[in-house]
Design a protein around this motif. Structure first.
Motif, short mmCIF file in Angstrom:
data_model
loop_
_atom_site.label_atom_id
_atom_site.label_comp_id
_atom_site.label_asym_id
_atom_site.label_seq_id
_atom_site.Cartn_x
_atom_site.Cartn_y
_atom_site.Cartn_z
N SER A 75 -7.58 -8.22 7.48
CA SER A 75 -6.72 -8.26 6.31
C SER A 75 -5.74 -9.41 6.44
CB SER A 75 -5.94 -6.94 6.17
OG SER A 75 -5.16 -6.67 7.31
N THR B 128 -12.63 -3.97 3.99
CA THR B 128 -12.81 -2.71 4.69
C THR B 128 -14.29 -2.39 4.80
OG1 THR B 128 -10.72 -1.91 3.78
CG2 THR B 128 -12.19 -0.28 4.74
N GLU C 231 -11.47 -3.70 9.64
CA GLU C 231 -10.73 -4.12 8.46
C GLU C 231 -9.91 -5.36 8.78
OE1 GLU C 231 -8.51 -1.62 5.12
OE2 GLU C 231 -7.25 -1.87 6.91
N GLU D 15 -2.70 -9.70 -1.33
CA GLU D 15 -3.28 -9.06 -0.15
C GLU D 15 -4.79 -9.14 -0.21
OE1 GLU D 15 0.23 -5.87 0.98
OE2 GLU D 15 -1.75 -5.10 0.40
N ASN E 9 -8.22 -7.79 1.74
CA ASN E 9 -8.75 -6.79 2.67
C ASN E 9 -10.26 -6.74 2.58
OD1 ASN E 9 -5.88 -5.75 2.69
ND2 ASN E 9 -6.88 -4.25 4.02
N ARG F 26 -5.13 2.42 -0.91
CA ARG F 26 -6.44 2.14 -0.33
C ARG F 26 -6.98 3.40 0.34
NH1 ARG F 26 -3.70 -2.56 1.58
NH2 ARG F 26 -4.39 -4.45 0.50
N SER G 163 -14.36 -4.95 -0.25
CA SER G 163 -13.68 -6.24 -0.11
C SER G 163 -12.88 -6.51 -1.37
CB SER G 163 -14.71 -7.35 0.12
OG SER G 163 -14.07 -8.59 0.28
N ASN H 23 0.83 -1.20 0.00
CA ASN H 23 0.00 0.00 0.00
C ASN H 23 0.87 1.25 0.00
OD1 ASN H 23 -2.18 1.69 0.15
ND2 ASN H 23 -2.50 1.42 2.34
#
Length: 936
Positions: free
Chosen positions: A603, A631, A601, A627, A629, A682, A652, A235
């Motif tokens: 992850s 959120t 979140e 990754e 995630n 993000r 997602s 990120n």
């Protein structure tokens, strides 16, 4: 409760440090040899290497960092013999051993695949020192593109914290003396790690971490990573700042510092302030500004005046600003101490560090703000502000590491910071918004921030995998932001020379309370080992898991409907419970339907990479990180507790992040690096929440319809290392963004300027050139003189040719609103925050006969887009700014050092322009500081 947990952790560390000091090892008679054994090609530490003093029975094995230490070595000239499976035996002769100080001998080992098996390599200690310094250079041996400073370089510079040290990093600039920007991109495109672990920040609305929290004598290195590898969080786009703190100090240290500072703006301004609490000096509100505990959850709009007056009595006084002369107590002050040492605890070797820092800063300055109208010769406002601020910041950083075995280590680190800043703003000037006239605005703000980070780490050699290495960590981070009782008052009159100031019914008159709490749980697992693939390769694989939560709540209270009898009363007589009870002023709750949200979140990530030696001079590392995630930001109406489902974000994603790095050494002094990768950006919780934050000029909105942005990165860099500590580097980079997150002002009715809000722009490109130079001029006859500098030239372009999704602020919205590309004034523009040039340079001179070091530092930041223009208003740019800092460091006695620093020597002005119209300008003043440090 959080502060009690922190204190408990720190007591554990303090007891460990105190207890371990009682059982510290006594040095054996004779001398000591210590150092590090590494792979001469990669710089990787070799765990479990055998190190012997020839002709004696003395010997030992290296630890997880490749370090060794041999005590009781006979004084005189000795030779070391180093053995490690798969590497040629090495003998280092000419090691000078004394009883006064340890001899430091680092050794680079050569793999037997490179030379004939069974050959013994013999060198002198002097020959080995030069080659190993190059091998130990992380910047030289890293597969990805990095720039940074090590502890040795920091020790040679007059830097007291990581923020000062990172100024020397290529393409990095420091904003507000603490925040790092890389390649000109703002904080949303940067990530910070502390000891390879994601670091929570005491600025929950910023990604960037205040680096002045870290004293340099506790830092092993500060590096800015500019290209992605699979073991890193994906990120970021501008850069990743990795701060490595010291685990086990090479030797004991104790340092105490104190300082005082003065700002030149005091010559023109008295301090603008307002009464606070008794613990403001600790950055903690003592309850003076707290939301009264006896209030109902919601004050009804139908509450009778008498009852409203009774409720308001809990709030008094409303308060107003004061202007006071500068006194000694208003000067800036700082204090800190840190210490550490090797130790033994429970019969195990280890080491500890502990440090405390405290600073108090105050300032007062003038600022002008102007915004034009689309109608000729008119403007929306032309304000002059007098601003005063006070900030208290203190923190504790402690850690303990223990070698539970020769190839196993456990470490615990705790970081705690507390920051409190209050700002007083007095604004005057003409305006023409929903109403017109001459304004007098008072705004009083206090923000309190808390950060707690704990990290438990283990490092182990895995015997079943030969030289395999297992690393794991578990961490917990907590941040809290409290904004209690922000107060704002609007008075107006007909003009600057006519009329009497009276309560402005259309202004934002009220009080605002908000609290925000973040929790972050993380775990990492990483396994690395050399395998017989493509000759010999290093394989790395790992897992990451995290869980982050946030709770946010705000309440607003407003004053309106003042009768003619009280409108012209001063604030301390107008905003009273008696006036409210009598019906002369209305007090009501104005909390919005979007003023509460909860977020979470979960992850996870998995990664693998393979470092392949294609030849003795070429290495390639392909890798993949995936990754995951989810959120979720759920908006609630605090007035009813009902969820606002259409404005709740659920983002997602599964993001595959491939990367490829190639490193070629055409000669022993040159390195060529090529990197290509995909990374992401993000949206943060705050950006996804439909919450509206107000200040005296504008309201900032979140956007629950944001999506992840993708960044495709490419880097090429050539570096020359002519001598240890010196570099000449030239690089180019290119980045392509899909759906980058930018800021736009939403359109409004009439000609008024709209509310800023994040949104996903269609696409963007950034490309640039970087040049870095670091040279010790002693080698060319200029003894004691050194220079360093770096230049970054960049250009960027955003295409605004498609409709974009925004949130126009209505709590009853059923979905995203589309913003037409025609709303944007310019269809092509630079990325917000992108500087077209960035220059850092320093010239230092050390007079060794008296120990004096003088340093001149220059920082230049080019023109950068500050705000995107809409509705016919042009883009707003921050104009170039050039600053010079000067430091003079002088040892006074054997263990005391004084440093005099003048920051912003030219008092460079901050300037912002819309077209050819100046919209904002101010000067922060010259800062003069004197620091004294005592070191044992």
């Amino acid at each position: 409760m959080r502060r009690l947990v922190c204190v408990a952790w720190l007591l554990v560390l303090a007891c460990a440090a105190g207890g371990s000091g009682l059982v510290a090892q006594e040095a054996a008679a004779g001398g000591r040899i210590q150092g590090k054994i590494v792979d001469s090609e990669t710089g990787d530490p070799l765990v479990g290497a055998e190190v012997y003093v020839q002709g004696t029975q003395l010997g030992g094995l290296t630890d997880l960092d490749g370090k060794y230490e041999l005590d009781g070595v006979p004084v005189g000239t000795q030779a070391l013999r180093v053995l490690y499976l798969g590497y040629a035996e090495k003998i280092v002769s000419g090691v000078a051993v004394t009883a006064e100080a340890p001899a430091n001998v680092d050794v680079g080992m050569v793999a037997e695949a490179v030379i004939a098996e069974g050959v013994t390599v013999e060198v002198t200690a002097q020959e080995e020192r030069g080659s190993v310094e190059a091998a130990l250079s992380y910047q030289r041996s890293a597969m990805n593109v990095v720039s940074g400073v090590s502890s040795q370089e920091i020790a040679r510079a007059p830097d007291s914290d990581a923020a000062e040290a990172v100024r020397r990093v290529s393409s990095a600039s420091i904003v507000d003396d603490k925040y790092v920007y890389v390649r000109g991109l703002g904080e949303r495109y940067s990530t910070a790690l502390l000891d390879n672990t994601l670091l929570p920040t005491p600025e929950p609305e910023k990604r960037v971490v205040p680096l002045d929290l870290f004293p340099t004598n506790m830092i092993e290195s500060v590096f800015t990573v500019k290209s992605f590898t699979a073991d890193l969080p994906g990120n970021f786009a501008g850069g990743l700042v990795n701060i490595q703190t010291k685990d086990i100090p090479d030797e004991g240290f104790f340092r105490i510092t104190t300082g005082i500072g003065y700002n030149s703006s005091y010559n023109d301004n008295d301090v603008v302030t307002y009464p606070g609490g008794d613990t403001d000096w600790l950055g903690i509100d003592d309850g003076t500004r707290a939301l009264p505990g006896g209030l109902p959850d919601l004050i009804s709009v139908t509450t009778p005046p008498a009852q409203a007056g009774q409720l308001h009595s809990e709030f008094e006084p409303m308060g107003q600003s004061e202007i006071e002369p500068v006194e000694f107590g208003d000067y800036n002050k700082s204090f800190g101490f840190s210490f550490g040492n090797k130790s033994r605890l429970f019969g195990k070797d280890g080491g500890y560090t502990l440090g405390l820092s405290y600073s108090y800063k105050t300032n007062s300055w003038d600022e002008s703000e102007f915004f034009p109208s689309l109608e000729s010769d008119l403007f929306q406002y032309d304000f002059d502000s007098q601003i005063g601020s006070e900030e208290a910041l203190w923190g504790v950083l402690g850690g303990y590491s223990m070698d539970v075995g020769k190839t196993d280590r456990l470490s615990l680190k705790v970081l705690f910071t507390q920051d409190g800043e209050d700002e007083t703003r007095i604004v005057t000037g003409p305006f023409d918004l929903s109403t017109s006239g001459f304004a007098l605005i008072n705004r009083l703000t206090f923000v309190e921030r808390t950060l707690l980070s704990t990290l438990l780490r283990g490092e182990h050699k895995v015997q079943a995998l030969g030289d395999g290495r297992l690393e794991w960590d578990a961490s917990y981070g907590y941040t809290h932001r409290d904004e209690p009782d922000t107060r704002q008052i609007w008075y107006t009159k007909q003009s600057a020379t006519e009329g009497t100031f009276a309560f402005n019914e259309s202004g934002d008159n009220g009080r605002f309370f908000s609290t925000l709490s973040d929790n972050l749980f993380q775990g990492n697992l990483k396994l690395s080992s050399r395998v017989g693939l493509f000759g010999e390769s290093l394989i790395e694989a790992g897992l990451y898991g995290g869980y982050r939560t946030r709770d946010f709540d705000a309440r607003r209270f407003s004053y309106e409907a003042a009768t003619q009898d009280v409108r012209e009363l001063p604030p301390d007589q107008l905003f009273t419970s008696s006036n409210i009870a009598a019906g002369d002023l209305r007090f009501l709750e104005s909390t919005q339907a979007t003023d509460q949200y909860e977020a979470k979140e979960p992850s996870g990530a998995a990664f693998a990479s393979l470092d392949i030696g294609l030849s003795s001079r070429v290495r390639m590392t392909p890798g993949l990180r995936v990754e995951v995630n989810d959120t979720q930001v759920d908006a609630f109406d605090p007035r009813s507790g009902a969820a606002i489902t259409p404005l709740s974000a659920d983002l997602s994603t599964v993001e595959p992040l491939p990367t490829l790095n190639v490193r070629w050494e055409p000669t022993t002094e040159q390195v060529v690096q090529v990197s290509a990768a995909r990374t992401i950006v993000r949206p943060d919780f705050r950006e996804l929440a439909p919450f509206r934050y107000d200040n005296y000029l504008e309201s900032t909105l979140g956007n629950p319809f944001l999506q992840n942005g993708s960044i495709y990165n490419a880097d090429l860099r050539w570096s020359l290392f002519p001598a240890p500590g010196e570099i000449v580097s030239l690089g180019v980079f290119y980045k392509y963004f899909n759906d980058p997150i930018e800021i736009v002002r939403l359109p409004t009715g009439g000609t008024n300027v709209g509310s800023p809000e994040p949104y996903n722009a269609p696409s963007a490109q950034v490309y640039g050139v970087e040049l870095e130079l670091r040279q010790d001029l002693t080698r060319v006859g200029l003894t004691g003189l050194g220079i360093s500098g770096n230049v970054a030239l960049a250009d960027s372009k955003v295409k605004q040719d498609e409709p974009v999704e925004v949130f126009l602020g209505s709590a009853g919205s059923s979905g995203a609103d589309l913003l037409s590309p025609e709303v944007f004034t310019n269809s092509e523009r630079p990325m917000a925050g992108q500087s077209d040039f960035l220059v850092n340079a320093s010239l230092y001179y050390t007079l060794s006969s008296v120990g004096t070091t003088a340093t001149v530092l220059y920082n230049g930041v080019g023109k950068r887009l500050y705000q995107v223009g809409t509705q016919g208003f042009d883009d707003i740019y921050e104009l170039p700014r050039h600053t010079f800092d000067v430091t003079l460091e002088q040892p006074l006695f054997q263990s005391m050092m004084a440093k005099l620093a003048i920051e912003n020597l030219t008092n460079a002005e901050y300037r912002y322009e819309l077209g050819d119209v100046r919209t904002r300008e101010y000067k922060a003043g010259r800062q003069i500081k004197l620091d004294l440090g005592y070191t044992l």
